[in-house]
Design a protein around this motif. Sequence first.
Motif, PDB file in Angstrom:
ATOM      1  N   ALA A   1       0.925  -1.183  -0.022  1.00  0.00           N
ATOM      2  CA  ALA A   1      -0.186   0.254   0.415  1.00  0.00           C
ATOM      3  C   ALA A   1       0.762   0.821   0.343  1.00  0.00           C
ATOM      4  O   ALA A   1       0.397   2.568  -0.009  1.00  0.00           O
ATOM      5  CB  ALA A   1      -1.307   0.233   1.240  1.00  0.00           C
ATOM      6  N   ASP A   2       1.711   1.648   0.073  1.00  0.00           N
ATOM      7  CA  ASP A   2       2.879   1.992   0.814  1.00  0.00           C
ATOM      8  C   ASP A   2       3.643   2.187  -0.809  1.00  0.00           C
ATOM      9  O   ASP A   2       4.163   3.498  -0.754  1.00  0.00           O
ATOM     10  CB  ASP A   2       4.444   1.845   1.975  1.00  0.00           C
ATOM     11  N   ASN A   3       3.367   1.414  -1.205  1.00  0.00           N
ATOM     12  CA  ASN A   3       4.526   2.383  -3.270  1.00  0.00           C
ATOM     13  C   ASN A   3       3.341   1.719  -3.674  1.00  0.00           C
ATOM     14  O   ASN A   3       4.264   2.697  -5.608  1.00  0.00           O
ATOM     15  CB  ASN A   3       5.529   1.138  -2.764  1.00  0.00           C
ATOM     16  N   VAL A   4       2.164   1.350  -3.646  1.00  0.00           N
ATOM     17  CA  VAL A   4       1.490   1.074  -5.090  1.00  0.00           C
ATOM     18  C   VAL A   4       1.268   2.064  -5.906  1.00  0.00           C
ATOM     19  O   VAL A   4       1.444   2.096  -7.315  1.00  0.00           O
ATOM     20  CB  VAL A   4       0.349  -0.145  -4.477  1.00  0.00           C
ATOM     21  N   VAL A   5       1.289   3.446  -5.739  1.00  0.00           N
ATOM     22  CA  VAL A   5       1.106   4.837  -6.408  1.00  0.00           C
ATOM     23  C   VAL A   5       1.728   4.629  -7.313  1.00  0.00           C
ATOM     24  O   VAL A   5       1.145   5.564  -8.408  1.00  0.00           O
ATOM     25  CB  VAL A   5      -0.066   6.090  -5.464  1.00  0.00           C
ATOM     26  N   ALA A   6       3.085   4.938  -6.455  1.00  0.00           N
ATOM     27  CA  ALA A   6       3.758   5.229  -7.288  1.00  0.00           C
ATOM     28  C   ALA A   6       4.444   4.017  -8.240  1.00  0.00           C
ATOM     29  O   ALA A   6       4.900   4.448  -9.648  1.00  0.00           O
ATOM     30  CB  ALA A   6       5.406   5.293  -6.518  1.00  0.00           C
TER      31      ALA A   6
ATOM     32  N   ASN B   1       2.635   2.697  -9.861  1.00  0.00           N
ATOM     33  CA  ASN B   1       1.003   2.570 -11.333  1.00  0.00           C
ATOM     34  C   ASN B   1       1.306   3.825 -11.636  1.00  0.00           C
ATOM     35  O   ASN B   1       0.735   4.247 -12.614  1.00  0.00           O
ATOM     36  CB  ASN B   1      -0.180   2.447 -10.294  1.00  0.00           C
ATOM     37  N   THR B   2       2.454   4.792 -10.902  1.00  0.00           N
ATOM     38  CA  THR B   2       2.550   5.976 -12.223  1.00  0.00           C
ATOM     39  C   THR B   2       3.339   6.431 -12.362  1.00  0.00           C
ATOM     40  O   THR B   2       4.230   7.356 -13.387  1.00  0.00           O
ATOM     41  CB  THR B   2       2.107   7.044 -11.322  1.00  0.00           C
TER      42      THR B   2
ATOM     43  N   SER C   1      -1.396  -1.024 -13.017  1.00  0.00           N
ATOM     44  CA  SER C   1      -2.785  -1.357 -12.417  1.00  0.00           C
ATOM     45  C   SER C   1      -3.095  -2.142 -13.052  1.00  0.00           C
ATOM     46  O   SER C   1      -4.259  -3.034 -11.771  1.00  0.00           O
ATOM     47  CB  SER C   1      -4.200  -0.614 -13.305  1.00  0.00           C
TER      48      SER C   1
ATOM     49  N   ILE D   1      -1.315  -4.747 -11.385  1.00  0.00           N
ATOM     50  CA  ILE D   1      -2.234  -5.128  -9.061  1.00  0.00           C
ATOM     51  C   ILE D   1      -3.484  -6.078  -8.941  1.00  0.00           C
ATOM     52  O   ILE D   1      -3.030  -6.450  -7.954  1.00  0.00           O
ATOM     53  CB  ILE D   1      -2.352  -3.578  -8.998  1.00  0.00           C
TER      54      ILE D   1
END
Length: 152
Positions: free
Chosen positions: A11-16, A18-19, A34, A37
């Motif tokens: 959860a801490d690195n999923v946004v990074a 995904n971008t 995505s 994931i």
Amino acid sequence: MTELRITPLTADNVVAANTLTLKPGQEAFVAPVSHSISEAYVNQDTMWPRVVEADGEVVGFIMATFDPDAEDELFRSTILRMNVSAEHQRQGVGAFAVNAVLTEALNRGFDRVIAVWEDGDLGPGRFFEAMGFKVVGETPYGEVIGERRIMQ
């Protein structure tokens, strides 16, 4: 050179992850993170999603599957996806990620790793071949199947 580190997708690195941005034209050769994931979430027992970090920054993503019982040998020990951010390509990030998969496969008792990729000038074919993968076939969808034997 910056020290690279491979860590689980969290959860801490999923946004990074995904971008991550690719170089123009590379989007046609890799599914968005995505998608990986989602696939990893649905198949938690067999998927191995990881990020590559450099100085705490996510610079790459790789997802493999390890399933010794898979009916289709194509999915027993396989690199399914890999993304390296545009600004970090050609700096060893991809090789580091692939080597992490090879090490994990060895630790799990596999003697080879398969990689599946889209063919094309901007695709990863030359990279995988430089990493020791030999083209051994094609999927029904026209993707290239490469194989790399590994030994203890």
